[in-house]
Design a protein around this motif. Structure first.
Motif, PDB file in Angstrom:
ATOM      1  N   GLN A  65      -8.990  -3.255 -10.393  1.00  0.00           N
ATOM      2  CA  GLN A  65      -8.325  -2.348 -11.327  1.00  0.00           C
ATOM      3  C   GLN A  65      -6.928  -1.992 -10.831  1.00  0.00           C
ATOM      4  O   GLN A  65      -5.999  -1.837 -11.634  1.00  0.00           O
ATOM      5  CB  GLN A  65      -9.169  -1.088 -11.521  1.00  0.00           C
TER       6      GLN A  65
ATOM      7  N   GLN B 280      -4.745  -4.890 -11.673  1.00  0.00           N
ATOM      8  CA  GLN B 280      -4.439  -4.907 -13.105  1.00  0.00           C
ATOM      9  C   GLN B 280      -3.195  -4.078 -13.416  1.00  0.00           C
ATOM     10  O   GLN B 280      -2.398  -4.432 -14.286  1.00  0.00           O
ATOM     11  CB  GLN B 280      -5.644  -4.360 -13.881  1.00  0.00           C
ATOM     12  N   GLN B 281      -2.990  -2.999 -12.665  1.00  0.00           N
ATOM     13  CA  GLN B 281      -1.842  -2.119 -12.875  1.00  0.00           C
ATOM     14  C   GLN B 281      -0.537  -2.738 -12.377  1.00  0.00           C
ATOM     15  O   GLN B 281       0.547  -2.303 -12.758  1.00  0.00           O
ATOM     16  CB  GLN B 281      -2.072  -0.780 -12.163  1.00  0.00           C
ATOM     17  N   HIS B 282      -0.639  -3.767 -11.513  1.00  0.00           N
ATOM     18  CA  HIS B 282       0.562  -4.327 -10.882  1.00  0.00           C
ATOM     19  C   HIS B 282       0.808  -5.792 -11.250  1.00  0.00           C
ATOM     20  O   HIS B 282       1.677  -6.435 -10.648  1.00  0.00           O
ATOM     21  CB  HIS B 282       0.443  -4.208  -9.365  1.00  0.00           C
TER      22      HIS B 282
ATOM     23  N   SER C 228      -7.938  -9.851 -13.797  1.00  0.00           N
ATOM     24  CA  SER C 228      -7.724  -8.872 -12.731  1.00  0.00           C
ATOM     25  C   SER C 228      -8.393  -9.254 -11.413  1.00  0.00           C
ATOM     26  O   SER C 228      -7.815  -9.063 -10.339  1.00  0.00           O
ATOM     27  CB  SER C 228      -8.214  -7.482 -13.184  1.00  0.00           C
TER      28      SER C 228
END
Length: 396
Positions: free
Chosen positions: A319, A322-324, A347
């Protein structure tokens, strides 16, 4: 050897930054700074081999070395690990197209990996000082370093050990143990993620062959440090254990190639360590309850209770990845996301390949925080024999 502490670190890929965060916090413990390296035996594979070899090389100044390891991970760029330019990626893609489309006619074998990880060797050669391992062993800062790799020719797991003269050696089915000086090539081989990074050629006493990630066949990652004489084992994993208790969710759609690859990499890098620790705890229970004799089964080795401590991420690193994802070089991001439907499906795979400073810094902070929350437990584990000795002295 007495009561000896071993450190175990496995894969994989960019997730190794989490281990760097944990090690940095351990290096700040006052007794560690005063007494030096608390881990005379280090067993490592995949990204853990990078961290483990760096620790072994700097075991004469453990605290400073853990800081340097974290700094290197925090400043990492994708170009330090693999080629990101359009020409390299185009040549790699063409090799795959050639093999998949015309390999049966023209002959295959042109494609070796999804990404060209040639820059990684240069990066490690610059920052890993493997020549210092021997001096640290002779000076008593380190007993042994064991690095695992997988022989792609024979399919066997190879364990390369550099240690004090007379250290244990053993042989098992499908596992080969070799005493050798650890080099950057051994580390590159151990950390070559299957299919993603190209295999590494190594010359050994067994002959010349190509090797890949050490986690592929390492089903018992605790075994090397136990056989080398460790009585207590600290292991740093890269899988969030809370995931095992979460309710599964799915969209009901067919899995993408990225999802399948993510699951395969998770099985290679994440499952074996936790499973091995569970087996150790069950065996300890049986031994302590007297259900199994420490002499073991006839013809087998003597068994003994072993203390262990497992440090794992408190959050799902997929997760975080996924943000980066947008921080990846465009061509690599395009290539990876083309294997999946969306960022979520990519991810897991991306969490191993996201060698960007924002992602690695996030993982270092998570590792540092997780270790900080358990720092009293960690310190007690590291120096539990000291407390036992004091108690025994008072009692006498």
């Amino acid at each position: 050897m007495g009561n000896v502490l071993g450190l175990v670190m496995t894969g994989g890929g960019a997730r190794g930054a989490y281990q760097a965060g944990v090690l940095k916090r351990i290096g700040e413990i006052k007794r560690v700074r005063a007494r030096g390296n608390p881990f005379p035996i280090i067993g490592a594979a995949s990204a853990g081999a990078i961290n483990g070899t760096a620790l072994a090389s700097g075991s004469d100044d453990f605290a400073s070395t853990t800081t340097v390891i974290a700094q290197l991970w925090s400043g990492l760029q994708p170009s330090d690990v693999f080629r990101c330019d359009i020409f390299s990626q185009a040549a790699n893609s063409f090799a795959w197209i050639l093999d998949l489309s015309f390999g049966g006619i023209l002959g295959g074998g042109h494609a070796h990996s999804l990404i060209d990880a040639t820059p990684l060797r240069h990066f490690l050669s610059t920052h890993l000082h493997c020549e210092r391992i021997d001096a640290n062993i002779k000076q008593g800062h380190l007993y042994a370093l064991a690095v695992s790799a997988t022989n792609y020719t024979s399919g066997k797991s190879y364990l390369f050990i550099q240690g004090k003269k007379g250290h244990p050696m053993w042989s098992r089915s499908r596992r080969v143990t070799l005493a050798t000086a650890i080099t950057v090539d051994h580390v590159c081989a151990s950390s070559a993620i299957p299919l993603v990074f190209q295999p590494v050629k190594l010359e050994t006493a067994q002959g010349t062959a190509f090797y890949g990630d050490g986690c592929v066949r390492l089903q018992q990652p605790l075994s090397p440090v136990i056989r080398l004489g460790a009585n207590r084992i600290m292991a740093i994993g890269v899988r969030c254990e809370n995931l095992e208790h979460q309710k599964e969710a799915g969209d009901g759609g067919d899995p993408s190639i990225a999802q399948v690859m993510g699951v395969l990499l998770n099985a290679i890098f994440l499952d074996h360590l936790a499973t091995d620790v569970e087996h150790l705890e069950r065996l300890n229970q049986l031994l302590n309850n007297g259900d199994i004799s420490q002499s073991g089964i006839e013809g087998c080795e003597r068994m003994r209770p072993l203390k262990s401590l497992l440090i794992t991420p408190s959050v799902n690193l997929s997760q975080v990845a996924q943000q980066h994802q947008k921080d990846m070089p465009y061509l690599i991001e395009y290539f990876v996301t083309s294997l999946g439907r969306d960022a979520v499906s990519c991810s897991d795979l991306m969490s191993y390949l996201l060698f960007t400073s924002k992602y690695t810094n996030a993982l270092i902070e998570i590792g540092y925080s997780d270790a900080g929350k358990r720092i009293d437990e960690i310190e007690q584990f590291l120096y539990s024999t000291d407390e036992s000795s004091k108690t025994a002295a008072r009692a006498s």
